[in-house]
Write an enzyme that holds these catalytic residues in place. Structure first.
Site, PDB file in Angstrom:
ATOM      1  N   TYR A 124      -6.081 -13.957  -8.183  1.00 15.02           N
ATOM      2  CA  TYR A 124      -5.355 -12.697  -8.358  1.00 15.02           C
ATOM      3  C   TYR A 124      -6.309 -11.509  -8.511  1.00 15.02           C
ATOM      4  O   TYR A 124      -5.896 -10.421  -8.901  1.00 15.02           O
ATOM      5  CB  TYR A 124      -4.446 -12.779  -9.584  1.00 15.02           C
ATOM      6  CG  TYR A 124      -3.241 -13.688  -9.403  1.00 15.02           C
ATOM      7  CD1 TYR A 124      -3.132 -14.523  -8.303  1.00 15.02           C
ATOM      8  CD2 TYR A 124      -2.235 -13.719 -10.337  1.00 15.02           C
ATOM      9  CE1 TYR A 124      -2.035 -15.359  -8.144  1.00 15.02           C
ATOM     10  CE2 TYR A 124      -1.124 -14.547 -10.194  1.00 15.02           C
ATOM     11  CZ  TYR A 124      -1.045 -15.372  -9.093  1.00 15.02           C
ATOM     12  OH  TYR A 124       0.049 -16.189  -8.943  1.00 15.02           O
ATOM     13  N   LYS A 171      -9.035 -28.152 -11.004  1.00 15.11           N
ATOM     14  CA  LYS A 171      -9.158 -28.929  -9.768  1.00 15.11           C
ATOM     15  C   LYS A 171     -10.643 -29.045  -9.413  1.00 15.11           C
ATOM     16  O   LYS A 171     -11.072 -28.752  -8.299  1.00 15.11           O
ATOM     17  CB  LYS A 171      -8.356 -28.264  -8.641  1.00 15.11           C
ATOM     18  CG  LYS A 171      -8.127 -29.156  -7.415  1.00 15.11           C
ATOM     19  CD  LYS A 171      -7.257 -30.356  -7.682  1.00 15.11           C
ATOM     20  CE  LYS A 171      -6.964 -31.107  -6.372  1.00 15.11           C
ATOM     21  NZ  LYS A 171      -6.240 -32.375  -6.619  1.00 15.11           N
ATOM     22  N   ASP A 205      -2.638 -31.226 -10.053  1.00 18.88           N
ATOM     23  CA  ASP A 205      -1.529 -31.956  -9.432  1.00 18.88           C
ATOM     24  C   ASP A 205      -0.984 -33.024 -10.378  1.00 18.88           C
ATOM     25  O   ASP A 205       0.234 -33.227 -10.464  1.00 18.88           O
ATOM     26  CB  ASP A 205      -1.948 -32.569  -8.089  1.00 18.88           C
ATOM     27  CG  ASP A 205      -3.316 -33.228  -8.130  1.00 18.88           C
ATOM     28  OD1 ASP A 205      -4.127 -32.902  -9.011  1.00 18.88           O
ATOM     29  OD2 ASP A 205      -3.598 -34.068  -7.243  1.00 18.88           O
ATOM     30  N   ASP A 229       0.232 -19.617 -13.496  1.00 18.53           N
ATOM     31  CA  ASP A 229       1.452 -18.984 -12.989  1.00 18.53           C
ATOM     32  C   ASP A 229       2.424 -20.045 -12.481  1.00 18.53           C
ATOM     33  O   ASP A 229       3.614 -20.055 -12.829  1.00 18.53           O
ATOM     34  CB  ASP A 229       1.072 -18.015 -11.873  1.00 18.53           C
ATOM     35  CG  ASP A 229       2.191 -17.052 -11.515  1.00 18.53           C
ATOM     36  OD1 ASP A 229       3.252 -17.073 -12.173  1.00 18.53           O
ATOM     37  OD2 ASP A 229       2.011 -16.264 -10.568  1.00 18.53           O
ATOM     38  N   ASP A 233       5.997 -21.543 -14.501  1.00 18.75           N
ATOM     39  CA  ASP A 233       7.315 -21.443 -13.871  1.00 18.75           C
ATOM     40  C   ASP A 233       7.959 -22.816 -13.723  1.00 18.75           C
ATOM     41  O   ASP A 233       9.173 -22.961 -13.876  1.00 18.75           O
ATOM     42  CB  ASP A 233       7.196 -20.778 -12.491  1.00 18.75           C
ATOM     43  CG  ASP A 233       7.137 -19.259 -12.588  1.00 18.75           C
ATOM     44  OD1 ASP A 233       6.946 -18.743 -13.702  1.00 18.75           O
ATOM     45  OD2 ASP A 233       7.279 -18.586 -11.550  1.00 18.75           O
TER      46      ASP A 233
END
Length: 331
Positions: A124, A171, A205, A229, A233
């Protein structure tokens, strides 16, 4: 005296922010509220999504409540998301996003977790360019300084919550430089702060799968901007969806509360907007920024009592007003 900069933004932000302010004024009758502009409609009027006057007012007040922002689906010259601009211009470097079980709205009991999201960089950062015709590149920025600030805030929240588990989500197997720096920096600081016994890590994941399978197993999840983010959600399903998803953008001496939901243009003006995410965002502001733990607990308990008493949420034409008054009555 507490001062608050109210930034309704776009769409239902102009409905849920006044509702949350009504609740806040019940708790803090002397709070001084000052309004400011930001958002897509502000950009259309003035050519900028966040005017300098809004940033100045936020800095002056030291605390704010943001409603929602509408954003175009494609690139518009001169436009950058209002909330991203606020986060970066005000150095709101950590986002707190709690997820807990509530009466009526939650599909599962026993969940009480918080996602701490690095809020200033990652994908971002806004660094995108065309490398060649038909090839676009986005740069992912991870700095040791930002990771240290996130880990320090994690230690602070962990102490307040008496955390039973802290999970670093990354990751690093695919992104060994950026995610490796994030993991190692956070891990070293948290171990140095005495949290090694409850510290673990997950690939993003795997964390996503386990948030679906066993969300009650998590306590604090610490991760990078984009992963935070997405995971927050996903996790807010267990609270009852985006209408029950609060957050706090948290800097040094400044904070901006923000419901996670969007501007919901399809229900604007219908009275059907759920104000609870905005109301619960105010509770985060009270607890972590203003250090009003008693008032924050009272507010969350009022939401709990309201939901227990009503037994259902009917998203009809008076939803916003009815819920707001119900929480006020429960205080």
């Amino acid at each position: 005296m507490h001062r608050l900069c109210a930034i309704p933004g776009d769409g239902i932000g102009r409905e849920v922010v006044p509702a949350a302010l009504d609740v806040l004024k019940k708790l803090l009758p002397n709070v001084k509220v000052e309004e400011a502009e930001a958002g897509w409609e502000c950009f259309e009027r003035h050519g900028e999504a966040v005017p300098e006057s809004t940033l100045a007012r936020m800095r002056d007040c030291g605390a704010g409540l943001f409603g929602a922002v509408s954003s175009p689906s494609g690139k518009v010259p001169g436009y950058r998301s209002a909330i991203l601009t606020l986060r970066q211009a005000l150095d709101l470097h950590v986002s707190l996003r709690p997820v807990r079980s509530w009466p009526v709205t939650s599909p599962k009991a026993g969940i009480d977790l918080m996602i701490l999201r690095e809020n200033s960089e990652g994908l971002y950062s806004g660094r995108e360019h065309w490398e060649a015709e038909g090839v676009a590149v986005a740069e992912r920025v991870i700095s040791k300084a930002a990771c240290q600030r996130l880990a320090q805030r994690t230690a602070e929240v962990a102490k307040a919550r008496q955390a039973r588990r802290i999970t670093l989500v990354h990751k690093a197997n695919i992104l060994p430089l950026t995610c490796g720096l994030f993991r190692d920096t956070c891990r070293d600081l948290l171990m140095g702060e005495g949290w090694g016994d409850v510290l673990d890590e997950r690939l993003v994941d795997v964390a996503a799968l386990q948030l679906v399978e066993r969300p009650e197993a998590f306590d604090l999840i610490v991760t990078t901007n984009l992963f935070g983010d997405i995971l927050s959600d996903l996790a807010c399903h267990w609270s009852g969806g985006l209408g029950m998803a609060p957050s706090l953008n948290w800097g040094d001496g400044i904070a901006l509360a923000e419901p996670v939901h969007g501007s919901a243009p399809d229900i604007v003006g219908s009275g059907r907007a759920n104000p609870l995410a905005a109301i619960l965002s105010v509770a985060l502001l009270l607890r972590y920024h203003w250090r009003e733990e008693t008032l924050a607990t009272r507010l969350e308990a009022a939401v709990q009592r309201y939901l227990e008493t009503t037994g259902h949420l009917d998203f009809g034409v008076d939803t916003t007003r009815t819920i707001t008054q119900g929480v006020i009555d429960a205080l």
